[in-house]
Design an enzyme around this catalytic site. Structure first.
Site, PDB file in Angstrom:
ATOM      1  N   ASP A   1      62.931  29.700  69.883  1.00  0.00           N
ATOM      2  CA  ASP A   1      63.349  29.263  71.254  1.00  0.00           C
ATOM      3  C   ASP A   1      62.821  29.837  72.174  1.00  0.00           C
ATOM      4  OD1 ASP A   1      65.074  27.721  73.075  1.00  0.00           O
ATOM      5  OD2 ASP A   1      66.819  29.252  72.650  1.00  0.00           O
ATOM      6  N   GLY A   2      62.853  29.250  73.324  1.00  0.00           N
ATOM      7  CA  GLY A   2      62.313  30.120  74.657  1.00  0.00           C
ATOM      8  C   GLY A   2      63.190  30.050  75.917  1.00  0.00           C
TER       9      GLY A   2
ATOM     10  N   GLU B   1      58.783  27.929  74.868  1.00  0.00           N
ATOM     11  CA  GLU B   1      59.376  27.164  73.650  1.00  0.00           C
ATOM     12  C   GLU B   1      58.168  27.044  72.813  1.00  0.00           C
ATOM     13  OE1 GLU B   1      62.146  26.264  72.940  1.00  0.00           O
ATOM     14  OE2 GLU B   1      63.284  25.874  74.647  1.00  0.00           O
TER      15      GLU B   1
ATOM     16  N   ASP C   1      64.968  23.760  69.774  1.00  0.00           N
ATOM     17  CA  ASP C   1      65.565  22.861  70.721  1.00  0.00           C
ATOM     18  C   ASP C   1      64.856  22.193  71.784  1.00  0.00           C
ATOM     19  OD1 ASP C   1      65.456  25.020  72.403  1.00  0.00           O
ATOM     20  OD2 ASP C   1      67.294  25.519  72.349  1.00  0.00           O
TER      21      ASP C   1
ATOM     22  N   HIS D   1      72.233  25.312  71.929  1.00  0.00           N
ATOM     23  CA  HIS D   1      73.715  25.783  72.329  1.00  0.00           C
ATOM     24  C   HIS D   1      74.857  24.987  71.620  1.00  0.00           C
ATOM     25  CE1 HIS D   1      71.587  28.207  75.237  1.00  0.00           C
ATOM     26  NE2 HIS D   1      71.027  27.190  75.692  1.00  0.00           N
TER      27      HIS D   1
ATOM     28  N   ASP E   1      67.827  32.160  70.758  1.00  0.00           N
ATOM     29  CA  ASP E   1      68.250  32.046  72.206  1.00  0.00           C
ATOM     30  C   ASP E   1      68.549  33.482  72.618  1.00  0.00           C
ATOM     31  OD1 ASP E   1      68.831  30.574  74.753  1.00  0.00           O
ATOM     32  OD2 ASP E   1      70.761  31.380  74.329  1.00  0.00           O
TER      33      ASP E   1
END
Length: 155
Positions: free
Chosen positions: A11-12, A51, A74, A124, A134
């Site tokens: 995740d970024g 990301e 994501d 999320h 995250d």
């Protein structure tokens, strides 16, 4: 799930986009209780860069080649660019008019070393590893000493 050696979750994050950012990585060796976490923060960057950098840095951490890897992210930007073949077209046109050329070139150098499969997951959405990535990314973006994202700041 297929015969995968490694699951990589990435995740970024970027606060302000552009702004302070970071990435988070959780790597799991399939069938073994082996898990590693990595993160890094940057002074001024974008969400898409973080990301993509998360995927690149995860691949750089692997000590062996020819692994079967499933990457969970994501980021539609990352998944679509690779699974829909856009990045290979961008490469043929020398990334004319495309952002993040430096990172895509880094990714393309690593891409042939493994058998990669990408899976988009909704962010999320209570996916434990994605939530952890995250958290790592956001925490990294808030650290006092952040790295300079040369590729972004020089563009």
């Amino acid at each position: 799930m297929g015969n995968f050696d490694v699951f990589i979750y990435t995740d970024g994050a970027a606060r302000g986009n552009p702004g302070p950012g970071g990435y988070g990585i959780v790597m799991e060796w399939v069938g073994k209780p082996y898990k590693k976490e990595f993160s890094q923060g940057y002074h001024h960057t974008t969400n898409n860069r973080m990301e993509l950098l998360a995927v690149i840095e995860a691949l750089r951490k692997l000590k062996k080649n020819n692994l079967n890897i499933k990457i969970f992210t994501d980021s539609k930007y990352v998944v679509d660019a690779i699974t829909k073949g856009w990045v290979f077209n961008w490469q043929r046109t020398n990334f004319k008019g495309k952002k993040n050329e430096d990172l895509w070139k880094d990714f393309l150098a690593l891409y042939p070393k493994h058998h990669l499969s990408f899976q988009w997951i909704k962010g999320h959405n209570n996916h434990p590893q994605n939530e952890r990535c995250d958290q790592l990314a956001v925490e990294a973006s808030k650290k006092p000493k952040l790295l300079v994202d040369d590729g972004f700041e020089k563009s």
